[in-house]
Design an enzyme around this catalytic site. Structure first.
Site, PDB file in Angstrom:
ATOM      1  N   GLY A 196       0.829  -1.206   0.000  1.00 31.74           N
ATOM      2  CA  GLY A 196       0.000   0.000   0.000  1.00 31.74           C
ATOM      3  C   GLY A 196       0.856   1.246   0.000  1.00 31.74           C
ATOM      4  O   GLY A 196       1.447   1.603  -0.999  1.00 31.74           O
ATOM      5  N   ASP A 214       5.988  -0.444   0.333  1.00 28.77           N
ATOM      6  CA  ASP A 214       6.125  -1.878   0.579  1.00 28.77           C
ATOM      7  C   ASP A 214       5.289  -2.333   1.778  1.00 28.77           C
ATOM      8  O   ASP A 214       5.291  -3.527   2.116  1.00 28.77           O
ATOM      9  CB  ASP A 214       7.589  -2.241   0.833  1.00 28.77           C
ATOM     10  CG  ASP A 214       8.456  -2.086  -0.408  1.00 28.77           C
ATOM     11  OD1 ASP A 214       7.907  -2.203  -1.521  1.00 28.77           O
ATOM     12  OD2 ASP A 214       9.671  -1.843  -0.264  1.00 28.77           O
ATOM     13  N   TYR A 215       4.591  -1.404   2.405  1.00 29.37           N
ATOM     14  CA  TYR A 215       3.806  -1.729   3.597  1.00 29.37           C
ATOM     15  C   TYR A 215       2.315  -1.520   3.338  1.00 29.37           C
ATOM     16  O   TYR A 215       1.927  -0.657   2.552  1.00 29.37           O
ATOM     17  CB  TYR A 215       4.225  -0.847   4.776  1.00 29.37           C
ATOM     18  CG  TYR A 215       5.662  -1.019   5.210  1.00 29.37           C
ATOM     19  CD1 TYR A 215       6.011  -1.978   6.152  1.00 29.37           C
ATOM     20  CD2 TYR A 215       6.669  -0.223   4.673  1.00 29.37           C
ATOM     21  CE1 TYR A 215       7.327  -2.134   6.566  1.00 29.37           C
ATOM     22  CE2 TYR A 215       7.993  -0.366   5.072  1.00 29.37           C
ATOM     23  CZ  TYR A 215       8.309  -1.318   6.014  1.00 29.37           C
ATOM     24  OH  TYR A 215       9.610  -1.469   6.415  1.00 29.37           O
ATOM     25  N   ASP A 233      -2.109   0.934   7.738  1.00 32.40           N
ATOM     26  CA  ASP A 233      -3.503   1.048   8.183  1.00 32.40           C
ATOM     27  C   ASP A 233      -3.738   2.273   9.055  1.00 32.40           C
ATOM     28  O   ASP A 233      -4.744   2.956   8.918  1.00 32.40           O
ATOM     29  CB  ASP A 233      -3.906  -0.210   8.960  1.00 32.40           C
ATOM     30  CG  ASP A 233      -5.381  -0.211   9.316  1.00 32.40           C
ATOM     31  OD1 ASP A 233      -5.738   0.393  10.349  1.00 32.40           O
ATOM     32  OD2 ASP A 233      -6.183  -0.788   8.558  1.00 32.40           O
ATOM     33  N   ASN A 266      -3.654  -3.111  13.796  1.00 32.13           N
ATOM     34  CA  ASN A 266      -4.576  -2.170  13.163  1.00 32.13           C
ATOM     35  C   ASN A 266      -4.443  -0.776  13.747  1.00 32.13           C
ATOM     36  O   ASN A 266      -3.800   0.095  13.202  1.00 32.13           O
ATOM     37  CB  ASN A 266      -5.992  -2.723  13.326  1.00 32.13           C
ATOM     38  CG  ASN A 266      -7.037  -1.962  12.552  1.00 32.13           C
ATOM     39  OD1 ASN A 266      -6.960  -0.751  12.410  1.00 32.13           O
ATOM     40  ND2 ASN A 266      -8.040  -2.664  12.043  1.00 32.13           N
ATOM     41  N   ASP A 321     -10.495  -2.437  16.340  1.00 32.63           N
ATOM     42  CA  ASP A 321     -10.111  -1.633  15.182  1.00 32.63           C
ATOM     43  C   ASP A 321      -9.268  -0.440  15.656  1.00 32.63           C
ATOM     44  O   ASP A 321      -8.367  -0.601  16.459  1.00 32.63           O
ATOM     45  CB  ASP A 321     -11.369  -1.205  14.421  1.00 32.63           C
ATOM     46  CG  ASP A 321     -11.110  -0.887  12.951  1.00 32.63           C
ATOM     47  OD1 ASP A 321     -10.185  -0.107  12.664  1.00 32.63           O
ATOM     48  OD2 ASP A 321     -11.832  -1.403  12.090  1.00 32.63           O
TER      49      ASP A 321
END
Length: 309
Positions: free
Chosen positions: A101, A119-120, A123, A169, A220
């Site tokens: 992402g 490369d990660y 979130d 997360n 979350d």
């Protein structure tokens, strides 16, 4: 006796039934459609920014006029949160294709786009007072714990903090910047990490899991208040849990209609600057009542971080 409908969806676990429970109220309807809202964040002028993950939209809301604008469209990049640097730039965490992402950095008006950390699967993130930040790499499962949490300094050097995690997360930082909170969604755990003086390494015996969550799907995003209480959104449960600074549960905030399966996809809690008002974003794929931001009274004033000074 539990309500029959509640047993079908997200019953509150027996160990949490006795917690102080506060009912949230509707505050703002974002859309009639089912949008995956995430990443509530205020700027210094009081405007509220947030994202819609799968449509790639970054929104800005004026709480006074309730005027909602689209700041930026990141089609195909699946933005999961937005945070505002002390220089005013937006840092937008992107899930990408859930294998890679990145972090999109733009000016407040959406111009000057630049992408790092491609490369990660980024979130969420939280800034430190020096302009660096911590972020979660949202990959991994209990059988393949490949996710982690990393620190990025102002020169953009990346340092691992905690690895071998199953879908880390949410991430939050204590007021003194010595405690890092992480929600591990795919393992249903809350991590409390004591940072060493350099804030890039873990202090001796500095890791603990003060809480294991119950039920589907898991914790979350999270945020703190001025008393270092932690607020954790419970995805697929229509509620937010609150913990004190040591990780003991002290309360919960319930979304109305959750017993009938409405608004279960609670993703992010955030206090309104200068107040005890807690905002919670969610959507309602089962009840088809659209996408909303709800409001409740938190346990303390908002944390006045360097971002607003």
């Amino acid at each position: 006796m539990k309500h029959a409908d509640e047993r079908l969806f997200a019953p509150i676990p027996p160990t949490e039934l006795g917690l102080d429970s506060r009912m949230a109220e509707p505050w703002f309807k974002v859309s009639d459609d089912t949008l995956q809202l995430e990443g509530l964040c205020f700027d210094r002028t009081g405007h509220l920014y947030f994202v819609e993950v799968f449509g790639g939209t970054v929104f800005r809301l004026d709480p006074g006029t309730r005027k909602l604008d689209e700041v930026l469209k990141l089609a195909g990049q699946n933005p999961a949160s937005v945070k505002i640097h002390k220089d005013g730039r937006l840092y937008i965490a992107c899930l990408g294709d859930f294998k890679a992402g990145g972090l999109v950095i733009v000016n407040p008006d959406g111009s000057g786009k630049r992408t790092i950390l491609q490369d990660y699967v980024v979130d969420d993130l939280v800034f430190d007072s020096e302009g660096g930040f911590y972020f979660t790499h949202f990959v991994g499962s209990p059988g393949d714990p490949s996710g982690g949490v990393f620190h990025v300094d102002p020169s953009e050097q990346v340092t691992p903090i905690a690895v071998n995690m199953a879908g880390p997360n949410g991430v939050a930082l204590s007021k003194d910047e010595r405690v890092l909170w992480i929600t591990e969604t795919n393992a249903n755990r809350l991590h409390r990490i004591d940072l060493a003086a350099d804030r890039k390494t873990i202090a001796p015996y500095g890791t603990s899991v003060p809480y294991y969550f119950t039920g589907y799907h898991g914790p979350d995003s999270c945020s703190i208040d001025a008393d270092d209480n932690l607020y954790v959104a419970m995805y697929h449960q229509g509620r937010v849990m609150a913990f004190n600074r040591f990780g003991f549960p002290i309360g919960q905030f319930l979304i109305p209609g959750r017993e009938q399966g409405h608004h279960l996809l609670t993703t992010h809690p955030m206090l309104v600057p200068g107040s005890t008002q807690l905002l919670i974003c969610t959507n309602d794929p089962i009840g088809k009542n659209g996408s909303w931001i709800f409001s409740a009274q938190g346990y303390a004033q908002s944390h006045r971080s360097y971002q607003f000074q």
